[in-house]
Scaffold this motif. Structure first.
Motif, PDB file in Angstrom:
ATOM      1  N   SER A  65     -55.856 -27.106 106.636  1.00 35.66           N
ATOM      2  CA  SER A  65     -55.600 -28.468 106.148  1.00 35.66           C
ATOM      3  C   SER A  65     -54.372 -29.125 106.770  1.00 35.66           C
ATOM      4  O   SER A  65     -54.136 -30.310 106.537  1.00 35.66           O
ATOM      5  CB  SER A  65     -55.422 -28.436 104.625  1.00 35.66           C
ATOM      6  OG  SER A  65     -54.309 -27.620 104.275  1.00 35.66           O
ATOM      7  N   ASN A  66     -53.579 -28.391 107.559  1.00 32.96           N
ATOM      8  CA  ASN A  66     -52.353 -28.946 108.149  1.00 32.96           C
ATOM      9  C   ASN A  66     -52.673 -30.224 108.935  1.00 32.96           C
ATOM     10  O   ASN A  66     -53.397 -30.182 109.927  1.00 32.96           O
ATOM     11  CB  ASN A  66     -51.718 -27.901 109.064  1.00 32.96           C
ATOM     12  CG  ASN A  66     -50.362 -28.351 109.603  1.00 32.96           C
ATOM     13  OD1 ASN A  66     -49.925 -29.480 109.396  1.00 32.96           O
ATOM     14  ND2 ASN A  66     -49.684 -27.453 110.291  1.00 32.96           N
ATOM     15  N   PRO A  67     -52.122 -31.373 108.527  1.00 34.40           N
ATOM     16  CA  PRO A  67     -52.424 -32.617 109.250  1.00 34.40           C
ATOM     17  C   PRO A  67     -51.650 -32.763 110.552  1.00 34.40           C
ATOM     18  O   PRO A  67     -51.899 -33.717 111.304  1.00 34.40           O
ATOM     19  CB  PRO A  67     -52.014 -33.705 108.243  1.00 34.40           C
ATOM     20  CG  PRO A  67     -50.916 -33.075 107.441  1.00 34.40           C
ATOM     21  CD  PRO A  67     -51.285 -31.606 107.337  1.00 34.40           C
ATOM     22  N   ILE A  77     -55.357 -43.338 108.552  1.00 30.61           N
ATOM     23  CA  ILE A  77     -56.492 -42.722 107.859  1.00 30.61           C
ATOM     24  C   ILE A  77     -56.360 -41.208 107.828  1.00 30.61           C
ATOM     25  O   ILE A  77     -56.639 -40.559 106.815  1.00 30.61           O
ATOM     26  CB  ILE A  77     -57.804 -43.142 108.548  1.00 30.61           C
ATOM     27  CG1 ILE A  77     -58.023 -44.651 108.393  1.00 30.61           C
ATOM     28  CG2 ILE A  77     -58.999 -42.378 107.979  1.00 30.61           C
ATOM     29  CD1 ILE A  77     -59.150 -45.193 109.231  1.00 30.61           C
ATOM     30  N   HIS A  78     -55.911 -40.623 108.941  1.00 26.50           N
ATOM     31  CA  HIS A  78     -55.806 -39.166 109.024  1.00 26.50           C
ATOM     32  C   HIS A  78     -54.612 -38.632 108.243  1.00 26.50           C
ATOM     33  O   HIS A  78     -54.771 -37.780 107.357  1.00 26.50           O
ATOM     34  CB  HIS A  78     -55.688 -38.756 110.491  1.00 26.50           C
ATOM     35  CG  HIS A  78     -55.232 -37.341 110.687  1.00 26.50           C
ATOM     36  ND1 HIS A  78     -56.013 -36.254 110.363  1.00 26.50           N
ATOM     37  CD2 HIS A  78     -54.053 -36.830 111.150  1.00 26.50           C
ATOM     38  CE1 HIS A  78     -55.352 -35.144 110.621  1.00 26.50           C
ATOM     39  NE2 HIS A  78     -54.156 -35.466 111.097  1.00 26.50           N
ATOM     40  N   PHE A  79     -53.425 -39.105 108.557  1.00 25.43           N
ATOM     41  CA  PHE A  79     -52.209 -38.506 108.012  1.00 25.43           C
ATOM     42  C   PHE A  79     -51.976 -38.891 106.549  1.00 25.43           C
ATOM     43  O   PHE A  79     -51.566 -38.042 105.741  1.00 25.43           O
ATOM     44  CB  PHE A  79     -51.006 -38.922 108.862  1.00 25.43           C
ATOM     45  CG  PHE A  79     -49.759 -38.137 108.579  1.00 25.43           C
ATOM     46  CD1 PHE A  79     -49.711 -36.767 108.809  1.00 25.43           C
ATOM     47  CD2 PHE A  79     -48.629 -38.764 108.085  1.00 25.43           C
ATOM     48  CE1 PHE A  79     -48.553 -36.034 108.546  1.00 25.43           C
ATOM     49  CE2 PHE A  79     -47.465 -38.040 107.825  1.00 25.43           C
ATOM     50  CZ  PHE A  79     -47.425 -36.678 108.053  1.00 25.43           C
ATOM     51  N   LEU A  80     -52.228 -40.149 106.217  1.00 26.03           N
ATOM     52  CA  LEU A  80     -52.002 -40.595 104.844  1.00 26.03           C
ATOM     53  C   LEU A  80     -53.260 -40.449 103.991  1.00 26.03           C
ATOM     54  O   LEU A  80     -53.168 -40.103 102.820  1.00 26.03           O
ATOM     55  CB  LEU A  80     -51.532 -42.049 104.836  1.00 26.03           C
ATOM     56  CG  LEU A  80     -50.254 -42.347 105.640  1.00 26.03           C
ATOM     57  CD1 LEU A  80     -49.861 -43.814 105.497  1.00 26.03           C
ATOM     58  CD2 LEU A  80     -49.102 -41.446 105.195  1.00 26.03           C
ATOM     59  N   ALA A 121     -52.211 -24.992  95.330  1.00 19.81           N
ATOM     60  CA  ALA A 121     -53.655 -25.209  95.271  1.00 19.81           C
ATOM     61  C   ALA A 121     -54.087 -25.909  96.552  1.00 19.81           C
ATOM     62  O   ALA A 121     -53.257 -26.331  97.358  1.00 19.81           O
ATOM     63  CB  ALA A 121     -54.036 -26.035  94.036  1.00 19.81           C
ATOM     64  N   SER A 122     -55.380 -26.045  96.727  1.00 18.81           N
ATOM     65  CA  SER A 122     -55.910 -26.652  97.935  1.00 18.81           C
ATOM     66  C   SER A 122     -55.554 -28.135  98.006  1.00 18.81           C
ATOM     67  O   SER A 122     -55.819 -28.876  97.061  1.00 18.81           O
ATOM     68  CB  SER A 122     -57.429 -26.495  97.978  1.00 18.81           C
ATOM     69  OG  SER A 122     -57.969 -27.112  99.132  1.00 18.81           O
ATOM     70  N   PRO A 123     -54.957 -28.600  99.103  1.00 18.57           N
ATOM     71  CA  PRO A 123     -54.637 -30.024  99.256  1.00 18.57           C
ATOM     72  C   PRO A 123     -55.858 -30.779  99.770  1.00 18.57           C
ATOM     73  O   PRO A 123     -56.162 -30.753 100.960  1.00 18.57           O
ATOM     74  CB  PRO A 123     -53.516 -30.014 100.310  1.00 18.57           C
ATOM     75  CG  PRO A 123     -53.834 -28.823 101.156  1.00 18.57           C
ATOM     76  CD  PRO A 123     -54.505 -27.807 100.263  1.00 18.57           C
ATOM     77  N   SER A 124     -56.566 -31.410  98.883  1.00 20.98           N
ATOM     78  CA  SER A 124     -57.784 -32.091  99.305  1.00 20.98           C
ATOM     79  C   SER A 124     -57.783 -33.519  98.783  1.00 20.98           C
ATOM     80  O   SER A 124     -57.660 -33.738  97.573  1.00 20.98           O
ATOM     81  CB  SER A 124     -59.011 -31.350  98.775  1.00 20.98           C
ATOM     82  OG  SER A 124     -60.194 -31.938  99.233  1.00 20.98           O
ATOM     83  N   ILE A 162     -50.678 -35.882 103.855  1.00 26.62           N
ATOM     84  CA  ILE A 162     -49.297 -35.497 103.581  1.00 26.62           C
ATOM     85  C   ILE A 162     -48.958 -35.707 102.109  1.00 26.62           C
ATOM     86  O   ILE A 162     -48.147 -34.976 101.543  1.00 26.62           O
ATOM     87  CB  ILE A 162     -48.323 -36.282 104.497  1.00 26.62           C
ATOM     88  CG1 ILE A 162     -46.921 -35.676 104.426  1.00 26.62           C
ATOM     89  CG2 ILE A 162     -48.326 -37.752 104.146  1.00 26.62           C
ATOM     90  CD1 ILE A 162     -46.828 -34.247 104.917  1.00 26.62           C
ATOM     91  N   PHE A 163     -49.600 -36.679 101.468  1.00 28.69           N
ATOM     92  CA  PHE A 163     -49.363 -36.891 100.040  1.00 28.69           C
ATOM     93  C   PHE A 163     -49.866 -35.704  99.229  1.00 28.69           C
ATOM     94  O   PHE A 163     -49.200 -35.256  98.281  1.00 28.69           O
ATOM     95  CB  PHE A 163     -50.071 -38.175  99.577  1.00 28.69           C
ATOM     96  CG  PHE A 163     -49.512 -39.429 100.176  1.00 28.69           C
ATOM     97  CD1 PHE A 163     -48.148 -39.667 100.193  1.00 28.69           C
ATOM     98  CD2 PHE A 163     -50.353 -40.373 100.733  1.00 28.69           C
ATOM     99  CE1 PHE A 163     -47.626 -40.828 100.749  1.00 28.69           C
ATOM    100  CE2 PHE A 163     -49.848 -41.536 101.301  1.00 28.69           C
ATOM    101  CZ  PHE A 163     -48.473 -41.761 101.311  1.00 28.69           C
ATOM    102  N   ALA A 164     -51.049 -35.192  99.584  1.00 31.00           N
ATOM    103  CA  ALA A 164     -51.580 -34.018  98.890  1.00 31.00           C
ATOM    104  C   ALA A 164     -50.695 -32.811  99.121  1.00 31.00           C
ATOM    105  O   ALA A 164     -50.512 -31.974  98.221  1.00 31.00           O
ATOM    106  CB  ALA A 164     -53.010 -33.734  99.363  1.00 31.00           C
ATOM    107  N   TYR A 165     -50.113 -32.704 100.318  1.00 34.29           N
ATOM    108  CA  TYR A 165     -49.192 -31.602 100.606  1.00 34.29           C
ATOM    109  C   TYR A 165     -47.968 -31.662  99.693  1.00 34.29           C
ATOM    110  O   TYR A 165     -47.523 -30.642  99.161  1.00 34.29           O
ATOM    111  CB  TYR A 165     -48.779 -31.646 102.083  1.00 34.29           C
ATOM    112  CG  TYR A 165     -49.535 -30.660 102.943  1.00 34.29           C
ATOM    113  CD1 TYR A 165     -48.874 -29.720 103.718  1.00 34.29           C
ATOM    114  CD2 TYR A 165     -50.918 -30.658 102.959  1.00 34.29           C
ATOM    115  CE1 TYR A 165     -49.573 -28.807 104.488  1.00 34.29           C
ATOM    116  CE2 TYR A 165     -51.625 -29.762 103.724  1.00 34.29           C
ATOM    117  CZ  TYR A 165     -50.948 -28.838 104.491  1.00 34.29           C
ATOM    118  OH  TYR A 165     -51.643 -27.929 105.257  1.00 34.29           O
ATOM    119  N   PHE A 166     -47.409 -32.841  99.525  1.00 28.28           N
ATOM    120  CA  PHE A 166     -46.251 -32.984  98.642  1.00 28.28           C
ATOM    121  C   PHE A 166     -46.629 -32.644  97.205  1.00 28.28           C
ATOM    122  O   PHE A 166     -45.859 -31.993  96.488  1.00 28.28           O
ATOM    123  CB  PHE A 166     -45.702 -34.414  98.715  1.00 28.28           C
ATOM    124  CG  PHE A 166     -44.662 -34.605  99.780  1.00 28.28           C
ATOM    125  CD1 PHE A 166     -43.343 -34.218  99.559  1.00 28.28           C
ATOM    126  CD2 PHE A 166     -44.997 -35.148 101.005  1.00 28.28           C
ATOM    127  CE1 PHE A 166     -42.380 -34.378 100.548  1.00 28.28           C
ATOM    128  CE2 PHE A 166     -44.044 -35.318 101.999  1.00 28.28           C
ATOM    129  CZ  PHE A 166     -42.721 -34.934 101.767  1.00 28.28           C
TER     130      PHE A 166
END
Length: 482
Positions: A228-230, A258-261, A302-305, A309-313
């Motif tokens: 999942s690493n963007p 679209i990709h990163f955010l 948990a899984s960032p889905s 980067i927002f899900a990562y935070f």
């Protein structure tokens, strides 16, 4: 020549089967991602090492991951195969693998949910039309109860322990890579797999179940970050923006957002297909990012889905932001540098290099491999033409894609804004192509999915497009509905 053709056909068939497996796995998980995120947030906040430690509220963590999440997966998997009856027996038999093991049974649920529904489906087909009037409900209820009960016992004593053994074996393999600092090598497989749409089979089928077990014990897992690493994709898009040319250069800034955010990684796949050498750049970014994660002890709860980067935070535990950001930044920088060097070596007149539109079309063809042949296409055209709606008969437009969460959401947003700007008050929603609402008046899909969309809702008007971000058919539709 014949041997070569046979090998290519065999390779293509294997890829299609793996893509179908990935779609099925993701189809069981993606509709339930909200529940996974809720569990991740509760874990990040209330476990002893969380942001707001609370012993009482933390009691939710164990039951949700042990019972609720596998049951949701089993229920969804059964529903995909045999509707509501399949969903019920899928959840029931999933309970058998849950009780028969001591680890979260995501993998077991993905297996027994659809399998139990398929077995019930075969029984229903065998007795169809043979049940006396008035006995339908009795037969339906008892058949599900008896078949479900037998399968649940089998799952408890057989499937559950087998899946636990397999999961333990996979976990030992991952732990071996961790202990010997070899975990980054997994990205040599993952990054090319993403471009071939095999990431769901790897991520949802193997990594996430193991990662969830690790997160329960340690409060986090690096395995959630491998696919999942963007960063690698961001590096590719930045390189096109700064040193690329033509339509790829001009479209890269929007793709970055679209990709990163937004976390929709599919958006950068066409940019790699334009120049396949760039796969080396994302491999380099993925390997270096995972190496950084491992060295600094990064992990998510948990899984960032989706993988934004927002899900990562949101999924990063307390005190883990610096390791997380370091891995993402390193992956971005390495991918950007390698991609920039590779792009600068491209010959101006390289006839083999595809433009962005051609590459996008190739991505769609790869993702939807195995669609109907020319005869089916002719039928599709006839069906589309026959169902054209007038302005007065259009109340809902549905944008559909494979999972109903990625490209369909973006396409629906683009079309919704165009309609609003034109003063047209029509509902626009997105859905999975297999779950198009019955009240949809117009269905918009990428052209390789139109046949499936028609099968899902044959009474609606169907519009096929090539590019879900900028199709001229959007403007044509808006003009018609003004």
């Amino acid at each position: 020549m014949a041997t070569t053709a046979t090998k290519q056909t065999s390779s293509g068939g294997a890829r299609v089967k793996l893509q179908q497996l990935g779609r099925m796995l993701s189809g069981m998980v993606l509709p339930n991602i909200g529940a996974f995120i809720a569990w991740g947030l509760i874990t990040a906040l209330f476990i002893p090492t969380g942001w707001l430690p609370n012993e009482s509220l933390a009691t939710l963590v164990g039951p949700i991951i042990t019972y609720l999440l596998p049951l949701l997966i089993g229920y969804t998997g059964g529903q995909m195969v045999h509707g509501k009856r399949g969903a019920v027996i899928g959840a029931l038999v999933t309970m058998g693998v849950i009780v028969g093991t001591s680890i979260p049974m995501f993998l077991g649920a993905m297996i027994v949910g659809p399998l139990a529904a398929w077995i019930l489906q075969q029984f229903d087909k065998a007795v169809d039309g043979k049940i006396k009037a008035g006995f339908e409900m009795l037969v339906n209820n008892f058949s599900l109860g008896i078949i479900g009960g037998v399968l649940t016992l089998g799952a408890l004593k057989g499937v559950g322990p087998l899946i636990q053994g397999l999961t333990n074996l996979l976990s030992d393999g991952v732990q071996f890579l961790v202990d010997h600092n070899l975990l980054p090598l997994i990205n040599v497989i993952i990054e090319p797999a993403k471009v071939l749409f095999l990431n769901n089979a790897i991520n949802q089928g193997i990594l996430s179940p193991i990662a969830a077990g690790e997160a329960v014990k340690a409060g986090k897992s690096i395995l959630f970050m491998l696919e999942s690493n963007p960063g690698p994709g961001l590096g590719i898009l930045l390189a096109y923006w700064l040193v690329g040319k033509g339509s790829a250069k001009s479209s890269a800034p929007g793709a970055i957002i679209i990709h990163f955010l937004g976390g929709i990684h599919e958006i950068y796949f066409p940019y790699i297909l334009m120049n396949p050498r760039l796969i080396l750049a994302v491999i380099g970014g993925g390997v270096s990012g995972t190496f950084t994660f491992q060295m600094l002890g990064a992990g998510l709860v948990a899984s960032p889905s989706p993988g934004s980067i927002f899900a990562y935070f949101a999924m990063t535990p307390k005190g883990g932001y610096l390791p997380m950001l370091s891995g993402v930044i390193v992956a971005t920088v390495v991918s950007f540098v390698l991609a920039s060097l590779l792009l600068k070596t491209v010959k101006k007149n390289d006839e083999e290099e595809m433009d962005l539109e051609e590459a996008t079309a190739k991505v769609k063809d790869m993702k939807s491999a195995g669609t109907a042949a020319q005869t089916a296409a002719t039928a599709t055209t006839a069906t589309v033409a026959a169902n054209v709606r007038t302005k007065a008969n259009v109340n809902k437009i549905v944008f559909a894609c494979d999972a109903g969460m990625g490209s369909s959401a973006m396409g629906a947003s683009v079309l919704r804004k165009k309609l609003q700007s034109a003063g047209v008050n029509i509902t626009v929603v997105n859905s999975a192509v297999s779950e198009i609402p019955a009240d949809a008046d117009i269905v918009v899909t990428q052209k390789t999915l139109t046949d499936r969309a028609i099968a899902s809702n044959p009474t609606a008007e169907h519009i096929s497009i090539d590019n879900f971000l900028k199709s001229p058919k959007y403007d044509e539709l808006v003009e018609r509905l003004k």
